[in-house]
Enzyme design. Structure first.
Site, PDB file in Angstrom:
ATOM      1  N   GLU A 221      14.602  47.970 -12.961  1.00  0.00           N
ATOM      2  CA  GLU A 221      13.188  47.578 -12.862  1.00  0.00           C
ATOM      3  C   GLU A 221      12.385  48.683 -12.180  1.00  0.00           C
ATOM      4  O   GLU A 221      11.252  48.974 -12.572  1.00  0.00           O
ATOM      5  CB  GLU A 221      13.069  46.246 -12.106  1.00  0.00           C
TER       6      GLU A 221
ATOM      7  N   GLU B 148      21.138  40.543 -14.145  1.00  0.00           N
ATOM      8  CA  GLU B 148      20.844  39.483 -13.165  1.00  0.00           C
ATOM      9  C   GLU B 148      21.414  38.124 -13.570  1.00  0.00           C
ATOM     10  O   GLU B 148      21.827  37.339 -12.718  1.00  0.00           O
ATOM     11  CB  GLU B 148      19.331  39.351 -12.959  1.00  0.00           C
TER      12      GLU B 148
ATOM     13  N   GLY C 128      17.482  45.391 -10.215  1.00  0.00           N
ATOM     14  CA  GLY C 128      16.286  45.925  -9.563  1.00  0.00           C
ATOM     15  C   GLY C 128      16.177  47.444  -9.694  1.00  0.00           C
ATOM     16  O   GLY C 128      15.081  47.991  -9.665  1.00  0.00           O
TER      17      GLY C 128
ATOM     18  N   ALA D  28      19.167  45.016  -6.621  1.00  0.00           N
ATOM     19  CA  ALA D  28      18.796  44.437  -5.329  1.00  0.00           C
ATOM     20  C   ALA D  28      20.071  44.280  -4.511  1.00  0.00           C
ATOM     21  O   ALA D  28      21.168  44.138  -5.071  1.00  0.00           O
ATOM     22  CB  ALA D  28      18.147  43.080  -5.553  1.00  0.00           C
TER      23      ALA D  28
END
Ligand code: DAK
Length: 260
Positions: free
Chosen positions: A114, A134, A111, A66
């Protein structure tokens, strides 16, 4: 549809989606997540496309996570909206009616991992690094990482990777069963296209139903999973493709599937 942060190339029934924010190592901001969501909803319906490949621009990163700079500016309600967009983007990939293959060409973190985990399977370059770091930032994987990784490789291994923020080499990720194949960097895309082309020759409706059946059944008790498989299976018998597949076998020729 046109996109600012994605490059879409369609050739021979294969769509290649390239995440194109190379300066930020293809990090996922809100605009990019919306584009991924919309692009995969469109590809899911696109009759010209049988398989989708997703990769990152440049030779350094698939997706480095992210967008940390964007997150640093968010208040709680913006973070909630950002969280929702991430889920919509990952779900659009997971629920896409076509197989989606991740070609992981470099850093695949947070992310980004993911996103790769929401694809049907992953091929990775020998140079790729994969992880869910994270907790280094005071977050935990909140775009499906805790769920999809644990389902893929088991709770114990997922917990070790997530709690320790360990970054895996492609070979380690292969050993864990996260990555299906490790490829030399220069042949990653052609290796992915080779398997995509194999899949393109198969009955598209059957492949799509198989994807749905595996995904739906995975979260169910075996008896329930078998029940939904039994219910989905007769749909093949409503297709022209099944008639063509059986006829082609009996006529000793390759089948020519139309996807209906
Ligand atoms: N976000 C924004 N920019 C990034 C970035 C990221 N994740 N990763 C790299 N960049 C930018 C760098 O800031 C740098 O920009 P400039 O300084 O040149 O402007 C440029 O990309 C090149 O990066 P580096 O200079 O750092 O390159 P190095 O080769 O030295 O290092 C690296 C590469 C990948 C090891 C390093 O960049 C790195 O550690 N990046 C961060 C990796 C990371 O921690 N990823 C996880 C992010 S957290 C949520 C659910 C889920 C999430 C969030 C919310 N909700 C439900 C609300 C997910 C969170 C995450 O993914």
């Amino acid at each position: 549809m046109s996109y600012q942060n994605l490059i879409i190339q369609n050739k021979n029934s294969i769509a290649q989606v390239t995440i194109n924010r190379e300066k930020a190592l293809n990090a996922l901001n809100a605009d990019l997540l919306k584009e991924i969501r919309d692009c995969f909803s469109e590809l899911s319906q696109n009759r010209e496309v049988r398989v989708v490949i997703i990769t990152g621009a440049g030779d350094k990163a698939f997706v480095a996570g992210a967008d940390i700079a964007a997150m640093s500016q968010m208040n709680a309600s913006q973070a909630k909206e950002f969280g929702g967009l991430g889920h919509q983007a990952m779900d659009a990939i997971d629920h896409c009616a076509k197989p989606v293959i991740a070609a992981v060409n470099g850093f695949c973190l947070g992310g980004g991992m993911e996103l790769a985990l929401s694809c049907d399977f992953i091929y990775a370059s020998e140079k790729a690094k994969l992880g869910l770091p994270e907790v280094n930032l005071g977050l935990f994987p909140g775009w499906g990482g805790t769920q999809r990784l644990a389902r893929l490789i088991g709770k114990g291994r997922a917990k070790e990777i997530i709690f320790s923020a360990k970054v895996l080499t492609a070979q380690e990720a292969f050993t864990f069963g996260i990555v299906n194949k490790v490829c030399p960097p220069e042949s990653l895309l052609s290796d992915v296209k080779t398997v995509a082309a194999e899949i393109c020759k198969k009955g598209p409706v059957a492949v799509s139903l198989a994807k749905q059946s595996i995904n739906k059944g995975f979260d169910l008790e075996l008896a329930e999973g078998l029940r939904q498989e039994r219910e989905a299976f007769p749909r093949c018998f409503e297709t022209e493709d099944l008639k063509e597949g059986l006829k082609a076998f009996l006529e000793k020729r390759p089948a020519k599937f139309e996807g209906r």
